[in-house]
Design a protein around this motif. Structure first.
Motif, PDB file in Angstrom:
ATOM      1  N   ALA A   4      -1.580 -40.046 -98.329  1.00 11.65           N
ATOM      2  CA  ALA A   4      -2.205 -40.461 -99.587  1.00 11.65           C
ATOM      3  C   ALA A   4      -2.479 -41.961 -99.592  1.00 11.65           C
ATOM      4  CB  ALA A   4      -1.301 -40.083-100.762  1.00 11.65           C
ATOM      5  N   LEU A   5      -1.542 -42.760 -99.089  1.00 12.84           N
ATOM      6  CA  LEU A   5      -1.764 -44.202 -99.013  1.00 12.84           C
ATOM      7  C   LEU A   5      -2.913 -44.536 -98.062  1.00 12.84           C
ATOM      8  CD1 LEU A   5       1.912 -45.535 -98.841  1.00 12.84           C
ATOM      9  CD2 LEU A   5       0.413 -45.435-100.835  1.00 12.84           C
ATOM     10  N   LYS A   6      -3.026 -43.766 -96.999  1.00  9.08           N
ATOM     11  CA  LYS A   6      -4.046 -44.048 -95.988  1.00  9.08           C
ATOM     12  C   LYS A   6      -5.435 -43.584 -96.410  1.00  9.08           C
ATOM     13  CE  LYS A   6      -3.064 -43.399 -91.604  1.00  9.08           C
ATOM     14  NZ  LYS A   6      -2.986 -44.758 -91.028  1.00  9.08           N
ATOM     15  N   SER A   7      -5.523 -42.464 -97.142  1.00  3.80           N
ATOM     16  CA  SER A   7      -6.844 -41.886 -97.407  1.00  3.80           C
ATOM     17  C   SER A   7      -7.171 -41.734 -98.883  1.00  3.80           C
ATOM     18  CB  SER A   7      -6.959 -40.526 -96.708  1.00  3.80           C
ATOM     19  OG  SER A   7      -5.976 -39.627 -97.188  1.00  3.80           O
ATOM     20  N   ASP A   8      -6.270 -41.162 -99.684  1.00  4.33           N
ATOM     21  CA  ASP A   8      -6.608 -40.877-101.080  1.00  4.33           C
ATOM     22  C   ASP A   8      -6.677 -42.136-101.932  1.00  4.33           C
ATOM     23  OD1 ASP A   8      -6.715 -38.046-100.785  1.00  4.33           O
ATOM     24  OD2 ASP A   8      -4.541 -37.997-100.735  1.00  4.33           O
ATOM     25  N   LEU A   9      -5.712 -43.035-101.745  1.00  3.09           N
ATOM     26  CA  LEU A   9      -5.675 -44.212-102.600  1.00  3.09           C
ATOM     27  C   LEU A   9      -6.920 -45.089-102.427  1.00  3.09           C
ATOM     28  CD1 LEU A   9      -2.567 -46.190-103.576  1.00  3.09           C
ATOM     29  CD2 LEU A   9      -4.532 -47.462-102.730  1.00  3.09           C
ATOM     30  N   PRO A  10      -7.395 -45.349-101.192  1.00  2.00           N
ATOM     31  CA  PRO A  10      -8.640 -46.123-101.073  1.00  2.00           C
ATOM     32  C   PRO A  10      -9.847 -45.426-101.690  1.00  2.00           C
ATOM     33  CG  PRO A  10      -7.495 -45.991 -98.960  1.00  2.00           C
ATOM     34  CD  PRO A  10      -6.802 -45.065 -99.882  1.00  2.00           C
ATOM     35  N   GLU A  11      -9.848 -44.101-101.700  1.00  2.00           N
ATOM     36  CA  GLU A  11     -10.957 -43.378-102.322  1.00  2.00           C
ATOM     37  C   GLU A  11     -10.893 -43.490-103.847  1.00  2.00           C
ATOM     38  OE1 GLU A  11     -13.561 -41.416-100.764  1.00  2.00           O
ATOM     39  OE2 GLU A  11     -12.901 -42.791 -99.198  1.00  2.00           O
ATOM     40  N   LEU A  12      -9.687 -43.364-104.399  1.00  2.00           N
ATOM     41  CA  LEU A  12      -9.537 -43.489-105.845  1.00  2.00           C
ATOM     42  C   LEU A  12      -9.901 -44.889-106.320  1.00  2.00           C
ATOM     43  CD1 LEU A  12      -6.224 -41.584-106.702  1.00  2.00           C
ATOM     44  CD2 LEU A  12      -8.497 -41.089-107.601  1.00  2.00           C
ATOM     45  N   LEU A  13      -9.521 -45.895-105.538  1.00  2.00           N
ATOM     46  CA  LEU A  13      -9.797 -47.285-105.893  1.00  2.00           C
ATOM     47  C   LEU A  13     -10.955 -47.790-105.047  1.00  2.00           C
ATOM     48  CD1 LEU A  13      -6.126 -48.588-106.169  1.00  2.00           C
ATOM     49  CD2 LEU A  13      -7.566 -47.549-107.941  1.00  2.00           C
ATOM     50  N   ASP A  14     -12.036 -47.083-105.111  1.00  2.00           N
ATOM     51  CA  ASP A  14     -13.188 -47.362-104.255  1.00  2.00           C
ATOM     52  C   ASP A  14     -13.646 -48.813-104.402  1.00  2.00           C
ATOM     53  OD1 ASP A  14     -15.446 -46.862-102.600  1.00  2.00           O
ATOM     54  OD2 ASP A  14     -16.669 -46.644-104.413  1.00  2.00           O
TER      55      ASP A  14
ATOM     56  N   ALA B 218      -6.831 -52.069-101.354  1.00  2.00           N
ATOM     57  CA  ALA B 218      -6.586 -50.655-101.062  1.00  2.00           C
ATOM     58  C   ALA B 218      -6.947 -50.340 -99.622  1.00  2.00           C
ATOM     59  CB  ALA B 218      -7.393 -49.773-102.014  1.00  2.00           C
ATOM     60  N   ARG B 219      -8.053 -50.894 -99.155  1.00  2.00           N
ATOM     61  CA  ARG B 219      -8.432 -50.676 -97.755  1.00  2.00           C
ATOM     62  C   ARG B 219      -7.431 -51.337 -96.811  1.00  2.00           C
ATOM     63  NH1 ARG B 219     -13.945 -51.067 -99.838  1.00  2.00           N
ATOM     64  NH2 ARG B 219     -13.906 -53.341 -99.563  1.00  2.00           N
ATOM     65  N   ALA B 220      -6.945 -52.506 -97.181  1.00  2.00           N
ATOM     66  CA  ALA B 220      -5.951 -53.189 -96.353  1.00  2.00           C
ATOM     67  C   ALA B 220      -4.652 -52.391 -96.304  1.00  2.00           C
ATOM     68  CB  ALA B 220      -5.696 -54.593 -96.898  1.00  2.00           C
ATOM     69  N   LEU B 221      -4.249 -51.818 -97.436  1.00  2.00           N
ATOM     70  CA  LEU B 221      -3.050 -50.985 -97.461  1.00  2.00           C
ATOM     71  C   LEU B 221      -3.225 -49.772 -96.551  1.00  2.00           C
ATOM     72  CD1 LEU B 221      -0.289 -50.103 -98.516  1.00  2.00           C
ATOM     73  CD2 LEU B 221      -1.448 -49.134-100.529  1.00  2.00           C
ATOM     74  N   SER B 222      -4.409 -49.182 -96.577  1.00  2.00           N
ATOM     75  CA  SER B 222      -4.674 -48.043 -95.702  1.00  2.00           C
ATOM     76  C   SER B 222      -4.471 -48.423 -94.245  1.00  2.00           C
ATOM     77  CB  SER B 222      -6.105 -47.543 -95.928  1.00  2.00           C
ATOM     78  OG  SER B 222      -6.440 -46.535 -95.014  1.00  2.00           O
TER      79      SER B 222
END
Length: 990
Positions: free
Chosen positions: A819-829, A834-838
């Motif tokens: 979720a941190l790698k894929s869903d969260l950056p999508e939710l916070l487009d 968010a991309r850095a966290l991914s």
């Protein structure tokens, strides 16, 4: 809410379904949801049927024909629905043989024959034949889901037809029934047998007599116009009516696309495969050079000679397949030549073939492959070609590649004409400003290509029609065929007059009229054809509903309709064999199209069109079809075109329940992280309640399956333990941020504690996020995206300072890590943090293998079996884990088990228990029960460990626990702060 469909003769869907239901035709479905699922195959075409029938026995087929004949409704016979030409969809009644009418009824290893029902999947037949050292010769790339009935309809071939023949070449006998109900057994016939049949004077005799007279009147045409080379599949195979071919009506019917009769059973010929095989990979400067080399290479009598060009391989992004592609000989196009024979002769044969290739113009390099694992990985590139080629690479500045379509994906020419045809074909593409990735059966002159036609505009559709006409003239000029194995269907039937003269077209029509004078079977195919640009799935005349989404869907230009039509129908989600993939666990249990990724995608697409499914996000048909989706994300990795049904489901549920009361499980399990924080204040009391006589009431109120044991809360959370301890180790490698997921924090804190021990031993200074954070996964899976987005922002604010400082984030729960790698950056487009966290988020194995130089894990000799969590399979894979286990001396077997079946909230929800358990019982749970006591059971996912604990007498062990137990003894101070970790046998039910 649904619309009322009107079909042939003004009959509506409800009336047809009612008549079929009263007619004892098997299982009948006339609801909008089912009709939407069967509205398309793998072609460009879309036709909404009036009803779908699932016959369970022979009599059901006969009864369905009788009812449809009385109503004047046409019938389309269907197997797996993987046709790329449009012959598996129709406006009347669809007979789906794949679900029930799919048995192997006889197998004679001495005669080398098998008798099957039409719905049997090819791989199921191959598995049965393999037990006797035999196989069926035709092997299309869809072998894991295509049916024998469908293969008979199209005269399917596959990679090895070069040596083992087409489907027609391997048919011994067919039993069929005509639209008028005449049952006929077909095969070779002598002159005496023909005369005897005619003399009988019955319906069968009249049919055979008419066919015999047709053949005798047109002997010259049959000998000169048809059957000129093996892949001349277009039209009807009337050459088999010739006396020198023994008037073989069975083979003449193969390739007729369900327009003549319905197959009731087939007796097929089986072959003995060679004792060993070798693969020779040959590189060339371009696809034309590869095609030019084919005639010389054929003299080596390969079993298969397949081609693909770099335009196809450049589309691939999946890491595993990408890694395999990167090991190919340097080239712009490749030929895969497979040889068969005794193992001791194969190296010489392979070297001789490679030597011939070296003398060809444009040759760049070769590799001889005898390792079956490597060969299988290479063949997978080719097998996935139909799916991979559906999207072209994105242009600069865009995340979305152009959609690529069939329509001219199956032309064939004699192999000695392939180079010339291919070059002129590429020039034709250039003239129309079109692109396509080329691959196919080069050894037989059959070329597959999907092209970026634009069906969204009138101009694009007109260009599609004009291109097909020019391409048909080009293939005719090379003595070829419009179709080499996929059939003509709606895609090419109207082009047959550009290939054959009027006398042959008239002959086809007469042949059809003898079999089906009422035109009741798959009308519009081969003769009296539908236009190539009619019934298009994407049409400029149909405007999708204006649907706003939460997820950005950048890879589909932000268009949800385009995202759903990413599914092109190749049907890999209908594969039931476990080969290391996950997709699709619900279909593997139910074998129902509605529970496949494709079936759900079809419904969602129809929802966007607003015709059959008319109430958009509020559709109950879509909701019900998504109910058994486990949100495992397996399709996002395993689907060749990257359909991500878990995301589609979350999006749908968000809108479906917006402003409305949700199912109880959405409140209990969707809000589990928050509820767990409350329970952590009095865990003893909560555990007492959930294991008391009140437990059934609590489960019922919470929408939880009565059969499930509720997980017990830990006496102390991990965060409570961590914030009271003193850090250990020297921390020489700097800080690492340990993601504290809700599941391990509250239910199995020993997993996170073990993670701390391992990370500190590896030289890291372990930190945890401030406060109590959550990835929002439970809200995402239940479609509560507004809440999920708020939680994601809060989490990102807490983690961003560490991420900006370069601190890696390590997750131990695979679903939350994903979720941190894929869903969260999508939710916070669009959020850079968010991309850095991914990018910063890693699994434990990834950190230890790739970012911890010099650290050596403890040596643990022994055996283990491992269950890879679905979300890890979809995002990170098991590569780093496998490497780490090998370094530890563990002989690990990664189970090809797919999803464990619990899948977060899914397996706990009321109504899902049976499917959840059945999914686990396919591979995982039997493997755990049969594992020796000394074999470790590895499962990083909380859901996986829970399923194992609740359904077996074993417990699952997290990788962190496995390592921590084997670490050298710590000093006295450490022993006062680190817990005693349970052994595998000491794990109790969660």
């Amino acid at each position: 809410m649904t619309s009322t469909a009107q079909g042939p003769g003004g009959l509506d869907a409800a009336a047809v379904a009612e008549a079929l239901g009263h007619g004892d035709c098997g299982t009948v479905a006339g609801d909008a949801g089912r009709r939407a699922q069967y509205s398309a195959d793998a072609s460009n075409y879309r036709r909404i049927p009036l009803a779908v029938v699932f016959p369970r026995e022979r009599q059901h087929v006969l009864n369905a024909l009788r009812v449809c004949r009385r109503l004047g409704v046409p019938i389309t016979a269907r197997g797996a629905g993987t046709s790329t030409s449009g012959q598996a969809v129709g406006p009347g009644v669809v007979l789906d043989f794949s679900r029930y009418f799919n048995r192997l009824t006889a197998l004679d290893p001495h005669a080398r024959t098998a008798t099957v029902q039409p719905g049997i999947v090819l791989d199921d037949l191959q598995h049965a034949a393999a037990e006797h050292g035999l196989l069926f010769g035709a092997d299309p790339s869809t072998h894991s889901r295509c049916t024998l009935g469908g293969m008979i309809g199209n005269n399917a071939c596959g990679s090895h037809s070069l040596a083992w023949g087409r489907t027609a070449d391997n048919i011994v006998e067919l039993e069929v029934v005509t639209y008028r109900g005449t049952v006929v057994r077909l095969g070779e016939m002598t002159r005496d047998e023909i005369d005897a049949a005619v003399a009988a004077g019955d319906d069968r005799g009249e049919l055979i007599g008419a066919l015999d007279r047709l053949a005798r009147r047109h002997l010259a045409t049959l000998r000169t116009e048809l059957g000129r080379f093996p892949r001349q599949v277009s039209g009807y195979a009337l050459e088999h009516l010739l006396p020198e071919r023994r008037f073989n009506l069975a083979r003449a019917l193969v390739g007729s696309e369900g327009t003549l009769a319905v197959v009731l059973s087939a007796t097929v010929r089986l072959l003995t495969p060679p004792p060993a095989r070798a693969l020779v990979v040959l590189g060339f400067s371009d696809a034309g050079a590869a095609a030019d080399a084919v005639p010389a290479l054929l003299r080596h009598e390969p079993l298969a000679l397949e081609g693909l060009d770099r335009a196809l391989t450049d589309i691939v992004t999946r890491p595993g397949t990408r890694a395999t592609i990167d090991t190919l000989p340097t080239a712009q196009a490749w030929l895969f030549a497979e040889l068969g024979g005794p193992a001791d002769t194969l190296p010489r044969q392979a070297e001789e073939l490679a030597g011939t290739a070296r003398r060809a113009a444009g040759f760049t390099g070769s590799e001889i492959v005898t390792d079956p694992v490597r060969a299988r990985d290479l063949w997978r590139i080719r097998e996935d070609g139909a799916g991979l080629a559906t999207r072209l690479p994105p242009v600069t500045g865009s995340e979305a590649g152009a959609e690529a379509w069939p329509g001219w994906e199956d032309a064939a020419v004699p192999p000695d004409q392939l180079g010339s045809y291919l070059r002129r074909f590429m020039a034709l593409l250039h003239r129309y400003e079109l692109q396509g990735a080329v691959y196919g059966h080069f050894g037989e002159g059959c070329l597959h290509v999907r092209i970026n036609f634009d069906f969204t505009t009138e101009q694009g559709t007109a260009a599609f029609r004009a291109f097909l006409e020019d391409a048909a003239r080009l293939v005719a000029a090379h003595g070829g065929s419009l179709s080499g194995e996929h059939g003509d269907g709606q895609a090419r039937s109207a082009l047959l007059p550009l290939l054959y003269g009027p006398d042959v077209i008239a002959l086809f029509e007469e042949f059809k009229n003898i079999w089906d004078p009422d035109n009741g079977l798959n009308p519009g195919m081969i003769v009296r054809p539908l236009p190539v640009d009619g019934n298009l799935r994407v049409s400029p005349h149909r405007t999708p509903l204006p649907l706003t989404t939460v997820f950005p869907f950048h890879s589909d230009d932000g268009d949800f309709a385009k995202a759903t039509r990413r599914c092109v129908g190749v049907g890999k989600c209908r594969s039931t064999a476990h080969r290391g993939d996950v997709m699709c666990p619900s279909y593997r249990v139910t074998r129902d199209e509605k529970d496949s990724t494709r079936g759900r995608a079809r419904l969602l697409y129809e929802m966007t069109q607003g015709e059959v499914i008319t109430d958009g996000w509020r559709s109950t048909e879509v909701r019900d079809a998504l109910d058994l989706c486990l949100s495992c994300k397996g399709c996002s990795a395993d689907c060749p075109v990257g359909v991500d049904m878990a995301t589609y489901k979350s999006e749908f549920l968000h809108h479906h329940y917006k402003g409305r009361l949700r199912p109880a499980s959405h409140y209990t399990m969707g809000w589990l992280p928050l509820l767990s924080r409350l329970a952590a204040r009095v865990p003893g009391l909560v555990n007492a309640l959930t294991s008391s006589r009140l437990a059934p009431v609590l489960k019922r109120l919470g929408g939880i399956a009565a059969q499930r044991d509720l997980p017990r809360f830990a006496d102390q959370t991990f965060l409570g333990w961590f914030r009271r301890r003193t850090p250990e180790g020297d921390g020489r490698r700097g800080p690492v941020l340990l993601w504290v997921d809700s599941f391990n924090n509250h239910f199995s804190p020993e997993v996170l504690q073990a993670g701390v021990a391992v990370l500190e031993h590896a030289g890291f200074r372990v930190r945890v996020p401030d406060g109590t954070q959550c990835c929002g996964l439970t809200w995402i899976t239940t479609g509560q995206l507004g809440v999920a987005r708020r939680i994601a922002r809060r989490t990102l604010a807490a983690l961003a300072p560490e991420v900006r400082a370069g601190t890696p984030v390590v997750g131990l729960e695979p679903s939350c890590t994903a979720a941190l790698k894929s869903d969260l950056p999508e939710l916070l487009d669009g959020d850079d943090d968010a991309r850095a966290l991914s990018r910063a988020t890693l699994t434990l194995a990834e950190l230890l293998v790739d970012h911890t130089p010099g650290w050596q894990p403890p040596l643990i000799e022994g055996h283990s079996i491992s269950q890879t969590h679905c979300h890890q399979h979809a995002t990170s894979g098991f590569g780093a884990d496998g490497t780490l286990l090998a370094r530890m001396g563990i002989d690990n077997t990664r189970l090809d088990s797919g999803c464990c079946g619990l899948a977060g909230n899914f397996g706990f929800e009321r109504g899902h228990y049976d499917v959840s358990v059945a999914a686990g019982e396919q591979v995982l749970l039997p493997a755990v029960r049969s594992a020796p006591a000394a074999t470790r059971i590895l499962a990083d996912g909380f859901s996986c460990r829970t399923q194992i604990a609740q359904r077996t007498d074993r417990g699952g062990t997290h990788l962190a626990e496995l390592i921590a137990r084997a670490l050298p003894p710590a000093d006295a101070s450490a022993r006062t702060t680190l817990p005693v970790l349970p052994t595998d046998k000491e794990h109790t039910r969660d």
